[in-house]
Design a protein around this motif. Sequence first.
Motif, short mmCIF file in Angstrom:
data_model
loop_
_atom_site.label_atom_id
_atom_site.label_comp_id
_atom_site.label_asym_id
_atom_site.label_seq_id
_atom_site.Cartn_x
_atom_site.Cartn_y
_atom_site.Cartn_z
N LEU A 187 42.93 -13.72 85.80
CA LEU A 187 42.49 -14.12 84.52
C LEU A 187 41.98 -12.70 84.12
O LEU A 187 41.05 -12.36 84.65
CB LEU A 187 41.73 -15.38 84.35
CG LEU A 187 40.86 -15.28 83.20
CD1 LEU A 187 41.75 -16.02 82.20
CD2 LEU A 187 39.65 -16.30 83.31
N LEU A 230 36.26 -20.12 87.84
CA LEU A 230 37.48 -19.31 87.24
C LEU A 230 38.51 -18.81 88.04
O LEU A 230 39.65 -18.68 87.60
CB LEU A 230 36.84 -17.84 86.54
CG LEU A 230 35.87 -18.54 85.41
CD1 LEU A 230 35.06 -17.01 85.00
CD2 LEU A 230 36.48 -18.89 84.01
N CYS A 268 40.01 -13.15 89.00
CA CYS A 268 39.85 -12.64 87.66
C CYS A 268 39.89 -11.23 87.81
O CYS A 268 39.92 -10.73 88.97
CB CYS A 268 38.43 -12.94 87.17
SG CYS A 268 38.07 -14.54 87.17
N VAL A 277 29.13 -17.93 83.10
CA VAL A 277 30.63 -18.65 83.78
C VAL A 277 30.79 -19.87 83.10
O VAL A 277 31.98 -19.97 82.73
CB VAL A 277 30.45 -18.38 85.37
CG1 VAL A 277 31.48 -19.24 85.81
CG2 VAL A 277 30.43 -17.23 85.84
N LEU A 282 32.41 -19.47 79.96
CA LEU A 282 33.73 -18.89 80.27
C LEU A 282 34.63 -19.90 80.56
O LEU A 282 35.87 -20.12 79.95
CB LEU A 282 33.70 -17.71 81.11
CG LEU A 282 33.33 -16.36 80.64
CD1 LEU A 282 33.19 -15.41 81.93
CD2 LEU A 282 33.98 -15.54 79.64
N ILE A 283 34.38 -20.39 81.36
CA ILE A 283 35.08 -21.94 81.73
C ILE A 283 35.31 -22.74 80.48
O ILE A 283 36.52 -23.39 80.38
CB ILE A 283 34.57 -22.86 82.64
CG1 ILE A 283 34.26 -21.83 84.09
CG2 ILE A 283 35.07 -24.19 82.95
CD1 ILE A 283 33.64 -22.46 85.17
N LEU A 319 38.49 -21.50 78.54
CA LEU A 319 40.11 -21.32 79.12
C LEU A 319 40.97 -22.50 78.51
O LEU A 319 40.50 -23.56 77.94
CB LEU A 319 39.71 -21.95 80.80
CG LEU A 319 39.26 -21.02 81.61
CD1 LEU A 319 39.09 -21.70 82.97
CD2 LEU A 319 40.10 -19.73 81.74
#
Length: 399
Positions: free
Chosen positions: A12, A59, A62, A166, A169-170, A173
């Motif tokens: 990612l 994640l 990455c 984080v 960010l999840i 997705l």
Amino acid sequence: MSLTNTPSANRLHIGIFGRRNSGKSSLINALTGQDTALVSDRAGTTTDPVYKAMEIHGLGPCMLIDTAGFDDEGDLGRMRVEATEKAAEKTEIGLLVFSAAADPADLSYEKVWAEKLKQRQIPLLVLVNKTDLSVSEPLLAAIRQETGLEPLCVSARTGAGMDRVVPALIRLLPADFGTDTIAGRLVSPGDTVLLVMPQDIQAPKGRLILPQVQTIRDLLDHACIVTCCTADGLDGALAALSSPPKLIITDSQVFPLVYEKKPADSLLTSFSVLFAAYKGDIDAFAAGAAAIDRLTPQSRVLIAEACTHAPLSEDIGRVKLPRMLRKRAGQTLEVDVVSGADFPEDLSPYDLVIHCGGCMFNRKYVLSRLERAGRQGVPMTNYGVAIAKLTGILDKITW
């Protein structure tokens, strides 16, 4: 690279964007828990984009991209900003970083870049860093107005607020993230798949090329029975099977040979064609192959390789494809070859672009190239699709 490592293209890609000295590098260090990026009070410390592979819980694998400040100045600064633009083409989630010391009345750069990233359909997280210096409500209000997003306040220096990054960010997705498959849509558990893998100069002794390795793993993940052979062992491999394989995946270069020998009930494709679907838009590549019929001795074709390597004898991109194209269109057909990140901004001089499978690139980057070609009205196809077209079997293969 260890075989236990996730290839860069399958990670990612998270791009970190912001002005010089906004704290982008400090933010990466705080995210990774390591001194990954060079940090300095001097603006412009980061020049070219810096790529750091990491495993981040929640994640997965990455690739963090630390970019140069998009407010850089001068001739060198312009080149750095261009490199940041190219990094955006690979970015799947963007972090737009503001400094808590930013002037609420001067967020013009951030506004432009927020728009650029949104136009590329990149999910965006807005962070205000250095909040240990305190952050003003007018700045937060200005950020909301210019980006249309709610900023998350953090301090990379003290760690304050970093535990929220984080999870944020999840939430960005895509719903289908991580569900991509190379060949899974063509097979069912228990199916036998035959891989025809010529071991030539492109695959040095003792090694398989990356698409072959990734395809085998993908098929095993789908509970398939995988059998491998080289082109000269195809007859023996077919004879050894009690029934025809559900699917045959071959190197595109031996498409005619394998097509001639394959059982009628077996589907046929190639590693390159599968990667055209996995990394890009297979329907667009198939449509682009129609341009091969329109090539003339005066036409010009661009061949784009993802990896950079010293040219080898009988290289597919530099020798074999040009030979096949000139046999079809005429010996004076002009062919240019680029590799790695070298890909022209202006594609208008070309009548066709032929891209490799793109195993070294992430899907976002391949699609950005396809989008650029489409925007300029230049058809684009893929190595395997082009070879299938040139050998007259494009309508007889599957993807």
